[in-house]
Design a protein around this motif. Structure first.
Motif, short mmCIF file in Angstrom:
data_model
loop_
_atom_site.label_atom_id
_atom_site.label_comp_id
_atom_site.label_asym_id
_atom_site.label_seq_id
_atom_site.Cartn_x
_atom_site.Cartn_y
_atom_site.Cartn_z
N ASN A 1 0.83 -1.21 0.00
CA ASN A 1 0.00 0.00 0.00
C ASN A 1 0.86 1.26 0.00
O ASN A 1 0.58 2.23 0.69
N GLY A 2 1.94 1.23 -0.79
CA GLY A 2 2.80 2.40 -0.91
C GLY A 2 3.84 2.54 0.17
O GLY A 2 4.58 3.51 0.16
N VAL A 3 3.94 1.58 1.11
CA VAL A 3 4.90 1.65 2.21
C VAL A 3 6.07 0.71 1.91
O VAL A 3 5.86 -0.49 1.65
N ASN A 4 7.28 1.22 1.96
CA ASN A 4 8.48 0.44 1.69
C ASN A 4 8.69 -0.60 2.80
O ASN A 4 8.85 -0.26 3.96
N ILE A 5 8.68 -1.89 2.41
CA ILE A 5 8.87 -2.95 3.41
C ILE A 5 10.11 -3.78 3.09
O ILE A 5 10.22 -4.94 3.51
N ASN A 6 11.08 -3.22 2.37
CA ASN A 6 12.32 -3.93 2.10
C ASN A 6 13.02 -4.33 3.39
O ASN A 6 13.02 -3.57 4.37
N ASP A 7 13.64 -5.49 3.37
CA ASP A 7 14.39 -6.00 4.52
C ASP A 7 15.87 -5.72 4.29
O ASP A 7 16.47 -6.28 3.36
N PRO A 8 16.52 -4.86 5.09
CA PRO A 8 17.93 -4.54 4.87
C PRO A 8 18.86 -5.72 5.14
O PRO A 8 20.02 -5.70 4.70
N GLN A 9 18.38 -6.74 5.88
CA GLN A 9 19.23 -7.91 6.13
C GLN A 9 19.49 -8.67 4.84
O GLN A 9 20.63 -8.97 4.50
N THR A 10 18.42 -8.99 4.11
CA THR A 10 18.54 -9.71 2.85
C THR A 10 17.25 -9.59 2.05
O THR A 10 16.16 -9.60 2.62
#
Length: 695
Positions: free
Chosen positions: A146-155
């Motif tokens: 819904n337009g919110v960045n949910i990338n995981d910086p770990q991997t």
């Protein structure tokens, strides 16, 4: 399925209207004025708003008017929203109707049917999936809910772990090409935005499905909308599978079980609206030999929690779209399942806090300026990733402690201006990015898009955009058996040029586009076959030029062949990619040099009888690259094998009634055991049946 872009010409039916500010890349400031579009194919549209005016005329003029109205639907691939006739960027849209017709059990499965997307699965029901766009890998795209960045910086391996299920999804949007001007870090080759269903009415929904390999999934969803301003939606899902393989000891090693819960709400005022969402996803799954060849009983347990708050105003020349979000991840990796004595478990915990605002101002009908700012803080503690901590932190439920960690802050500012003339539009902007981890200082990435409307049926477009990607924490610090990370990696960078032409006529759509990508400082896990050590090592190994071509055709057979009712639509799409890799001969790449050279997808939708529909999905893939199948102790070198091309045919039979739906679906009807990643074979034929009830 097919990607229909820009000036879509097929008949459109408006079922109900709504005001979904969260939808259609809402983080960029879009506000949708329509609820559901009845579109039968994978559509490439741009949705900002739509006129509802209908003129009284004969059938032919009504059809032409409907075609014109659909052109005004715009999903904007820029900071300031523009109409579809003025756009020069690609956003592939997979609609709710297409999602329901597809033989898919997860969001990851749906993306297989997009020609420009590379889906590499290593487990059932999307347990482990890497998604790439236009030859890129899983780390080079931005994932949004819904337009919110949910990338995981770990991997990036865990990026596609969502708290919502397929029944929650309204649409899926894929922005192809570099998107630093829109999303900043990690959007080097595009973005995928998952948009959940709205709050249009009050009701209940439940469903269950099961099938091969012990697969079972159950879901329930409740929604409430009053006649005033408040709306709520709550859903839950449980899924499990035995998987389709066993270890050498006879244990399940591709099994899966997990649960999801997702809540969203909205307060809608005459002058503004506020939206919020929260969710949790837990997964436990066998990893076979994916992470290491030392064990075929690898296992992983992840928990992800999401929360976000968004708002927008509705009136005036100045438009504001603020948002706050928090993402929390925990991960436990077991090299030997339930056996920490053989090798200690790896524990990781990540907290991501973000705040941003997107705004634009309408100076006149021909000039619109956008300004945005975002700050994102990533904090990770781990048993083995990052720098040593001065004060170790206890790991919940164990006697161990997090001994390492990393903290980095990313700041992004974007300025964009749009000039809108009668048939010509130009959108140009500049993004400034500063990351506390990088020693390079502030980096600037320009972009310019231009489109020209030749006529009502023809449009040409061109764009130049630059982007970047920060290394993941795993790439920087993961050192284990067979792996040697490099904490001095530089960010990846990309400059891309794209040109294309679109033609639309009643019942048929065609598009051709070509792109050129120039990569710098590419990051990958590689093995240099000439080196003494055969460990996978992360490195920036130089520059690569890539040339790609995309073509797609959509046929609305119900309009082209009006005398019959069996054939509804036929859609075909093809993507070709070639990378200049001669300088890297002798290097075995884990991801970068393994790309889809050819991908062809086709979708045929039919209406068998009354409410009985039959949908076929076909895809052909040829992957460039090679992988190790064994190790020669005499030469101390890996024995390599090249990827083989393969074809997959899926089908879904659906009976649709007003209050319930019954379906039977089959994946990989031919039963071919193909490989998407290394030696990990995909399952053969997979049969499932299910039903859903709507109250």
């Amino acid at each position: 399925m097919n990607k229909v872009r820009f000036n879509k010409r097929s008949t459109i039916v408006f079922k109900r209207f709504s005001n979904k500010g969260y939808s259609l890349f809402a983080a960029l400031g879009r506000e949708v004025l329509i609820g559901i579009l009845s579109v039968s194919t994978l559509s490439h549209a741009k949705a900002e708003g739509i006129s509802t005016r209908m003129e009284k005329a004969d059938a032919d003029s009504t059809l032409l008017h409907q075609e014109h109205e659909l052109d005004e639907v715009s999903i904007t691939a820029s900071r300031a929203p523009l109409g579809s006739t003025r756009q020069a960027r690609m956003v592939t849209v997979l609609s709710q109707k297409e999602i329901a017709a597809a033989p898919a059990q997860s969001i990851n499965d749906l993306l297989k049917y997009i020609a420009g997307v590379d889906v590499r699965q290593r487990g059932p029901v999307g347990a482990q999936t890497d998604i790439g766009i236009r030859g890129g890998n899983y780390e080079q795209i931005t994932i949004l809910l819904n337009g919110v960045n949910i990338n995981d910086p770990q991997t990036g391996h865990n990026a596609f772990d969502f708290p919502c299920s397929l029944s929650d999804i309204q649409r899926i949007e894929v922005l192809e090409g570099p998107a630093a001007r829109v999303y900043g870090t990690s959007s080097m080759l595009g973005a995928v935005n998952i948009i959940t269903r709205g709050y249009d009415n009050t009701g209940l929904q439940a469903g269950v499905e099961g099938g091969s390999y012990g697969y079972l999934s159950a879901t329930a969803r409740a929604k409430y909308a009053d006649r005033h301003r408040w709306s709520h939606s709550l859903s839950g899902t449980y899924t499990r599978s035995d998987g389709y393989s066993r270890s050498q000891k006879g244990h399940l090693n591709m099994d899966y079980n997990g649960g999801k819960a997702f809540y969203q709400g909205r307060y809608d005022h005459a002058d503004f609206n506020i939206r919020w969402q929260a969710g949790i996803s837990t997964r436990s799954f066998g990893s076979n030999t994916f992470y290491s060849s030392y064990s075929d009983e690898q296992y992983e347990r992840t928990t992800k929690t999401y929360a976000a708050l968004q708002g927008s105003n509705k009136h005036g020349r100045l438009h504001l779209r603020p948002q706050l979000y928090w993402n929390h991840y925990t991960d436990r990796f077991e090299l030997f399942h339930d056996n920490p004595d053989a090798y200690p478990f790896n524990y990781h915990r990540t907290n991501v806090f973000g705040a941003g605002i997107n705004s634009w101002y309408d100076w006149s009908s021909q000039h619109r300026t956008a300004l945005s700012a975002e700050i994102r803080e990533e904090d990770l503690v781990s048993g083995n990733l990052g720098e040593p901590l001065d004060h170790p932190k206890p790991i919940h439920g164990t006697e161990r402690a997090y001994t390492h960690g990393i903290n980095r802050t990313n700041i992004q500012l974007t300025l964009e201006h749009n000039i809108l003339l009668k048939a010509f539009t130009i959108s140009m902007g500049l993004t400034a990015v500063k990351n506390s981890w990088s020693d390079a200082g502030t980096r600037f990435y320009p972009g310019i898009d231009a489109s020209y409307r030749l006529s009502e049926r023809w449009k040409v477009y061109a764009s130049y955009n630059a982007s970047l990607r920060m290394p993941s924490v795993t790439e920087l610090y993961y050192n284990s058996k067979g792996y040697n990370a490099n904490k001095h990696l530089r960010p990846e960078e990309l400059a891309a040029v794209e040109i294309g032409i679109v033609h639309g006529a009643p019942g048929i759509r065609t598009q051709v586009n070509a792109f050129f990508n120039h990569y710098r400082n590419l990051i990958d896990w590689i093995i240099n076959e000439k080196a003494v050590s055969q460990e996978l090592t992360t490195t920036n190994f130089g520059q690569i030029n890539a040339v790609g071509l995309q073509a797609d055709v959509r046929l609305d057979l119900s309009r082209r062949l009006p005398s019959q009712r069996f054939l509804k639509s036929l859609n075909m799409a093809y993507t070709y990619l070639n990378q200049d890799q001669k300088r890297y001969e002798g290097i075995t790449s884990q991801y970068v040099l393994e790309y889809l050279r050819h991908k062809f997808v086709a979708n045929l939708q039919t209406q068998v009888w009354r409410a009985l529909g039959l949908n076929f999905n076909y895809r052909f893939q040829k992957r460039n690259g090679q992988y190790a199948i064994d190790f020669d102790e005499t030469t101390r070198k890996n024995i390599l094998n090249r990827y083989s091309p393969y074809s997959v045919l899926d089908a879904k039979l659906t009976w649709t009634a007003p209050r319930y739906t019954l379906y039977l679906e089959a994946n990989n009807l031919t039963g071919h055991r193909y490989a998407d990643f290394g030696r990990l074979k995909q399952p053969g034929r997979w049969i499932m049946a299910g039903m859903s009830i709507h109250l």
